[in-house]
Scaffold this active site. Sequence first.
Site, PDB file in Angstrom:
ATOM      1  N   SER A  21       0.851  -1.182   0.000  1.00 31.71           N
ATOM      2  CA  SER A  21       0.000   0.000   0.000  1.00 31.71           C
ATOM      3  C   SER A  21       0.891   1.238   0.000  1.00 31.71           C
ATOM      4  CB  SER A  21      -0.897  -0.009   1.246  1.00 31.71           C
ATOM      5  OG  SER A  21      -1.476   1.259   1.450  1.00 31.71           O
ATOM      6  N   ARG A  42     -22.239  -5.017 -47.547  1.00 30.48           N
ATOM      7  CA  ARG A  42     -21.108  -4.294 -46.939  1.00 30.48           C
ATOM      8  C   ARG A  42     -21.684  -3.297 -45.962  1.00 30.48           C
ATOM      9  NH1 ARG A  42     -17.936  -6.273 -48.342  1.00 30.48           N
ATOM     10  NH2 ARG A  42     -16.571  -5.543 -50.026  1.00 30.48           N
TER      11      ARG A  42
END
Length: 441
Positions: A271, A310
């Site tokens: 930490s 497409r």
Amino acid sequence: MSLYHKTFYTEELTTLFSDSQYVTYMLLVEKVLAEAQAKCKIIPDEAAIIIAHCCQIQFIDLDKLINDIHLGGNAAIPLVQQLTRGVKNQHFEASKYVHLGATSQDIIDTATVLMIKDYIQWLQGELKDLLDVLVRVTKKHRDTLMIGRTLLQHARPITFGLKTAGWLSSIAHTQARVLQCSPRVLKIQMFGAVGGGHRYLTNAVVEEMATALGINPDAPWQTNRDSIAEWASVLGILSGTLGKITKDISMMMQTEVGEVQEGAKEGKGISSTMPHKRNPVSCALILANSNRTPHLVASILSSMTQEHERSAGLWHAEWEVLAQLMALTAGSVSATIELIDHLEVNTDRMKTNLELTKGLIYAEEIALALANNIGRMQAHDIVHKACMLAIKQDKHLKDVLLATHGDLMNTIPLDKLFNPAYSKGYGGEIIDAILKKQNYK
């Protein structure tokens, strides 16, 4: 990639997901296209040789290509322009045959499949390594007793090996999914503008290309994206499975539980302000990936509703999403192998935690034993009331049962029923069956 490229991803695949590698895949498709057309007597052999020679990444100005993509809407267009100029400088006639009859999506989709092919080869090795470490842990802890938890509460005893065998089984399922979907995913896209092919893209050309690239010939799939969606879903399931494994581990690392720890390493889990902390950092990073991947899978699934032959936008939405999904999943796989391989298991703490409820975890076994004599409902009621009294008086359930129903307790093997080894059920046999199914002994 980013500040966190060594955190969420694996460095092993840095090259695979690089811009230069993807362009290399596209160049390979262009090279094989020309060679197949020459073999089918569609273009001159000399042209194919020159085109093949020019299909090398060192001949491409990558920065210019990236800057020009927005003009045509995809990477194939500026690539073909550069490739054509390069071939033209070598041989004017040969430049006429560059990209002959192909469309941008043919090149990009097939290049994507080649990327997936290399990724699958890597992933299969990683999944085997992950299964190997899970087998080792499962065998070692086949009979290591611990508490099983349902809805985050102590339920009844299991073994740690049963928990890890469940992880193992899920990873094996993904291994099978990868093998099963590969033939459907690893297929060529080379059918021209609307998917019908033509005299330059004949069935013979497509089959020659597929063979040369080591992928499968198939029907046109330019707007039928089920195979890409299936692949994304397999990755999403794998990522979720890794998240489940690390969720379990992170919760078992809680201070109040303390049954496992991530492997110790200098500076790992510290930490910035609390010196005593040993955080589940590997779990946290894998869980972060698992939290991101479902949304990426959803993007791929959302892109399936492509219009006609497409798509305007939906096909384009797949490109970066799919690569990111693959990269995040890869990072999780590699991190999970290291996590499991170096996992520290505190068997003493597991034994201690078994007794935290002062025998309440054996209530089901006792009720089932009593049911043979007095019926299930009455047995359940007696044991339930005894449990409530034990909690209220902060006493062991066994003592309460003997004090309130001593004569009845003499009709069942009470000491045996309060033994966690007896209450673990057939976990050992289940583990053995899982190992046998995976051809491990």
